[in-house]
Write a protein that holds these residues in place. Structure first.
Motif, PDB file in Angstrom:
ATOM      1  N   LEU A 195       0.818  -1.207   0.000  1.00  0.00           N
ATOM      2  CA  LEU A 195       0.000   0.000   0.000  1.00  0.00           C
ATOM      3  C   LEU A 195       0.854   1.261   0.000  1.00  0.00           C
ATOM      4  CD1 LEU A 195      -2.917  -0.929   2.431  1.00  0.00           C
ATOM      5  CD2 LEU A 195      -2.925  -0.899  -0.074  1.00  0.00           C
ATOM      6  N   ARG A 196       2.055   1.170   0.567  1.00  0.00           N
ATOM      7  CA  ARG A 196       2.954   2.327   0.560  1.00  0.00           C
ATOM      8  C   ARG A 196       3.393   2.701  -0.861  1.00  0.00           C
ATOM      9  NH1 ARG A 196       2.553   5.283   5.060  1.00  0.00           N
ATOM     10  NH2 ARG A 196       2.609   3.991   6.950  1.00  0.00           N
ATOM     11  N   LEU A 197       3.231   1.776  -1.803  1.00  0.00           N
ATOM     12  CA  LEU A 197       3.597   2.047  -3.191  1.00  0.00           C
ATOM     13  C   LEU A 197       2.497   2.776  -3.949  1.00  0.00           C
ATOM     14  CD1 LEU A 197       5.208  -1.406  -4.088  1.00  0.00           C
ATOM     15  CD2 LEU A 197       6.371   0.685  -3.352  1.00  0.00           C
ATOM     16  N   ALA A 198       1.308   2.893  -3.328  1.00  0.00           N
ATOM     17  CA  ALA A 198       0.167   3.605  -3.928  1.00  0.00           C
ATOM     18  C   ALA A 198      -0.208   3.031  -5.292  1.00  0.00           C
ATOM     19  CB  ALA A 198       0.457   5.097  -4.038  1.00  0.00           C
ATOM     20  N   MET A 199      -0.277   1.708  -5.362  1.00  0.00           N
ATOM     21  CA  MET A 199      -0.683   1.034  -6.587  1.00  0.00           C
ATOM     22  C   MET A 199      -1.986   0.294  -6.345  1.00  0.00           C
ATOM     23  SD  MET A 199       3.018  -0.472  -7.813  1.00  0.00           S
ATOM     24  CE  MET A 199       2.340  -1.221  -9.287  1.00  0.00           C
TER      25      MET A 199
ATOM     26  N   GLU B 277      -5.185 -14.299  -2.590  1.00  0.00           N
ATOM     27  CA  GLU B 277      -5.937 -13.866  -3.756  1.00  0.00           C
ATOM     28  C   GLU B 277      -6.635 -12.539  -3.489  1.00  0.00           C
ATOM     29  OE1 GLU B 277      -8.585 -17.128  -4.488  1.00  0.00           O
ATOM     30  OE2 GLU B 277     -10.128 -16.360  -3.115  1.00  0.00           O
ATOM     31  N   VAL B 278      -6.816 -11.772  -4.549  1.00  0.00           N
ATOM     32  CA  VAL B 278      -7.527 -10.494  -4.490  1.00  0.00           C
ATOM     33  C   VAL B 278      -8.810 -10.642  -5.291  1.00  0.00           C
ATOM     34  CG1 VAL B 278      -7.460  -8.038  -5.054  1.00  0.00           C
ATOM     35  CG2 VAL B 278      -5.369  -9.201  -4.309  1.00  0.00           C
ATOM     36  N   THR B 279      -9.942 -10.340  -4.645  1.00  0.00           N
ATOM     37  CA  THR B 279     -11.235 -10.446  -5.313  1.00  0.00           C
ATOM     38  C   THR B 279     -12.014  -9.148  -5.136  1.00  0.00           C
ATOM     39  OG1 THR B 279     -12.268 -11.427  -3.353  1.00  0.00           O
ATOM     40  CG2 THR B 279     -11.345 -12.946  -4.985  1.00  0.00           C
ATOM     41  N   ASN B 280     -12.920  -8.902  -6.060  1.00  0.00           N
ATOM     42  CA  ASN B 280     -13.805  -7.721  -6.008  1.00  0.00           C
ATOM     43  C   ASN B 280     -13.047  -6.402  -5.914  1.00  0.00           C
ATOM     44  OD1 ASN B 280     -16.069  -9.440  -6.058  1.00  0.00           O
ATOM     45  ND2 ASN B 280     -16.038  -9.628  -3.816  1.00  0.00           N
ATOM     46  N   GLY B 281     -11.779  -6.429  -6.264  1.00  0.00           N
ATOM     47  CA  GLY B 281     -11.015  -5.204  -6.307  1.00  0.00           C
ATOM     48  C   GLY B 281     -10.435  -4.741  -4.994  1.00  0.00           C
TER      49      GLY B 281
ATOM     50  N   SER C 200      -5.023  -4.754  -7.634  1.00  0.00           N
ATOM     51  CA  SER C 200      -4.960  -5.750  -8.710  1.00  0.00           C
ATOM     52  C   SER C 200      -3.531  -6.187  -9.008  1.00  0.00           C
ATOM     53  CB  SER C 200      -5.614  -5.192  -9.984  1.00  0.00           C
ATOM     54  OG  SER C 200      -4.953  -4.001 -10.401  1.00  0.00           O
ATOM     55  N   CYS C 201      -2.564  -5.333  -8.668  1.00  0.00           N
ATOM     56  CA  CYS C 201      -1.151  -5.660  -8.905  1.00  0.00           C
ATOM     57  C   CYS C 201      -0.490  -6.317  -7.691  1.00  0.00           C
ATOM     58  CB  CYS C 201      -0.380  -4.400  -9.281  1.00  0.00           C
ATOM     59  SG  CYS C 201      -0.938  -3.614 -10.812  1.00  0.00           S
ATOM     60  N   TYR C 202      -1.242  -6.523  -6.635  1.00  0.00           N
ATOM     61  CA  TYR C 202      -0.670  -7.061  -5.400  1.00  0.00           C
ATOM     62  C   TYR C 202      -0.030  -8.434  -5.596  1.00  0.00           C
ATOM     63  CZ  TYR C 202      -0.447  -8.123  -0.355  1.00  0.00           C
ATOM     64  OH  TYR C 202      -0.042  -8.454   0.908  1.00  0.00           O
TER      65      TYR C 202
ATOM     66  N   GLU D 293       3.181 -29.096  -1.488  1.00  0.00           N
ATOM     67  CA  GLU D 293       3.751 -28.192  -2.495  1.00  0.00           C
ATOM     68  C   GLU D 293       4.721 -27.206  -1.859  1.00  0.00           C
ATOM     69  OE1 GLU D 293      -0.033 -27.814  -5.542  1.00  0.00           O
ATOM     70  OE2 GLU D 293       0.007 -26.570  -3.739  1.00  0.00           O
ATOM     71  N   ARG D 294       5.761 -26.867  -2.613  1.00  0.00           N
ATOM     72  CA  ARG D 294       6.710 -25.844  -2.194  1.00  0.00           C
ATOM     73  C   ARG D 294       6.589 -24.674  -3.159  1.00  0.00           C
ATOM     74  NH1 ARG D 294      12.365 -28.517  -0.297  1.00  0.00           N
ATOM     75  NH2 ARG D 294      12.440 -26.485   0.729  1.00  0.00           N
ATOM     76  N   HIS D 295       6.561 -23.467  -2.591  1.00  0.00           N
ATOM     77  CA  HIS D 295       6.328 -22.286  -3.407  1.00  0.00           C
ATOM     78  C   HIS D 295       7.324 -21.181  -3.065  1.00  0.00           C
ATOM     79  CE1 HIS D 295       2.546 -23.762  -5.001  1.00  0.00           C
ATOM     80  NE2 HIS D 295       2.062 -23.960  -3.783  1.00  0.00           N
ATOM     81  N   THR D 296       7.478 -20.278  -4.005  1.00  0.00           N
ATOM     82  CA  THR D 296       8.192 -19.024  -3.783  1.00  0.00           C
ATOM     83  C   THR D 296       7.227 -17.898  -4.131  1.00  0.00           C
ATOM     84  OG1 THR D 296      10.351 -19.973  -4.309  1.00  0.00           O
ATOM     85  CG2 THR D 296      10.139 -17.584  -4.435  1.00  0.00           C
ATOM     86  N   GLY D 297       6.846 -17.128  -3.123  1.00  0.00           N
ATOM     87  CA  GLY D 297       5.907 -16.035  -3.328  1.00  0.00           C
ATOM     88  C   GLY D 297       4.531 -16.347  -2.770  1.00  0.00           C
ATOM     89  N   LEU D 298       4.032 -15.443  -1.913  1.00  0.00           N
ATOM     90  CA  LEU D 298       2.734 -15.658  -1.277  1.00  0.00           C
ATOM     91  C   LEU D 298       1.564 -15.543  -2.252  1.00  0.00           C
ATOM     92  CD1 LEU D 298       3.115 -13.825   2.167  1.00  0.00           C
ATOM     93  CD2 LEU D 298       2.867 -16.282   1.766  1.00  0.00           C
ATOM     94  N   GLN D 299       1.815 -15.115  -3.475  1.00  0.00           N
ATOM     95  CA  GLN D 299       0.730 -15.052  -4.454  1.00  0.00           C
ATOM     96  C   GLN D 299       0.109 -16.416  -4.700  1.00  0.00           C
ATOM     97  OE1 GLN D 299       3.893 -14.907  -5.244  1.00  0.00           O
ATOM     98  NE2 GLN D 299       4.282 -16.134  -7.067  1.00  0.00           N
ATOM     99  N   HIS D 300       0.830 -17.480  -4.329  1.00  0.00           N
ATOM    100  CA  HIS D 300       0.294 -18.828  -4.489  1.00  0.00           C
ATOM    101  C   HIS D 300      -0.797 -19.140  -3.470  1.00  0.00           C
ATOM    102  CE1 HIS D 300       3.210 -20.073  -7.541  1.00  0.00           C
ATOM    103  NE2 HIS D 300       4.131 -19.457  -6.839  1.00  0.00           N
TER     104      HIS D 300
END
Length: 286
Positions: free
Chosen positions: A228-232, A265-269, A235-237, A255-262
């Motif tokens: 949020l400090r990036l002011a974006m 999720e972002v829904t409804n904006g 949807s780009c999170y 499963e093993r992952h790199t990055g919490l995007q796995h």
């Protein structure tokens, strides 16, 4: 699980303890050199043997994260801090406006820690207990579930005032017990769990929604504040999370992952949620 036992005492005057961080002084300062088998990260301590503990396997809501000292809902940050100090044996804790402790009864509390290493900030990562230690200071002891249940780490999860946050260095038997304690507290809606929206979805409308309203896993809070400090737009999170590259495993799937995007999720904006419960994740140390 073999862990190094260090005997000493807790002292909180002049410090700002929170729900998962407290100062501990070793009776024998030389024993800090034994942490990590003497070859891992060094524990930062003063000449009197005083060091900062990061309580292993738990994460309390943030009280002052980052340069702006962002916090999570104070109802639960204060409750976690107060319960930790009470569990260690402190009463009548007096504070300044900036939360620095000015007095407590008693001034020090005897206790012990069980540790296998330090974090990147030089804090000793430990299970912590008060009273008589379950072994000889400066020696490795076998830490089983019975010993684990005597620690404040376990207590804070049973009270529902901290989240389980596991790293690979924690042995499976201990992790399983702590996960069960957290799950029981969540199902009873004890402590913060009655307000938690980590997996159901947090409505993010700006920083105030995070600091004042939303109760989520502190690691997710930290990543979201940084974004949020990036002011974006949100949807780009996911792309931001991919760049941070937190490394972890999902226990339920292997499963093993790199990055919490796995697992985020972002829904409804404006809704952010994790798709796995906190105790289902095991992180790699930075």
């Amino acid at each position: 699980m073999p862990m190094l036992l260090i005997k000493g005492f807790y002292e909180i005057k002049g410090t700002q303890p929170d729900g998962d961080t407290v100062h501990f002084t070793a009776d024998d300062p030389a024993e800090w050199s034994l942490v990590g088998g003497g070859g891992g990260r060094a524990v930062e301590h003063n000449t009197m043997g005083r060091a900062t503990l990061r309580l292993d396997a738990i994460d309390a809501l943030e009280t002052h994260y980052g340069p702006a000292r962002d916090h999570q809902p104070l109802q639960f940050t204060d409750a976690a801090r107060d319960e930790l100090l009470k569990a260690l044996g402190f009463t009548d804790v007096q504070r300044q406006q900036d939360e620095t402790v000015t007095a407590a009864t008693p001034e020090t509390v005897p206790g012990f820690i069980l540790t296998r290493g330090a974090d990147v900030h030089g804090r000793c990562v430990a299970l912590a207990g008060s009273g008589v230690p379950p072994g000889t200071s400066g020696m490795d002891i076998d830490v089983d579930v019975a010993v684990l249940r005597t620690t404040v780490n376990h207590h804070m999860l049973t009270q529902g005032l901290t989240y389980p946050t596991f790293y690979r260095s924690l042995f499976t038997t201990l992790r399983t017990e702590l996960a069960a304690a957290a799950k029981e507290a969540r199902e009873a809606r004890r402590g913060l769990w009655g307000s938690d929206v980590t997996t159901t979805g947090a409505k993010i409308t700006g920083l105030p929604s995070l600091t004042d309203d939303v109760v989520i896993l502190p690691k997710l809070f930290r990543r979201t504040v940084d974004y949020l400090r990036l002011a974006m737009p949100l949807s780009c999170y996911p792309a931001f999370l991919a760049g941070v590259q937190d490394r972890f495993s999902v226990l339920s799937t292997g499963e093993r992952h790199t990055g919490l995007q796995h697992v985020v999720e972002v829904t409804n904006g404006d809704m952010v949620r994790m798709t796995q419960q906190p105790e289902d994740l095991v992180f790699e140390e930075a």
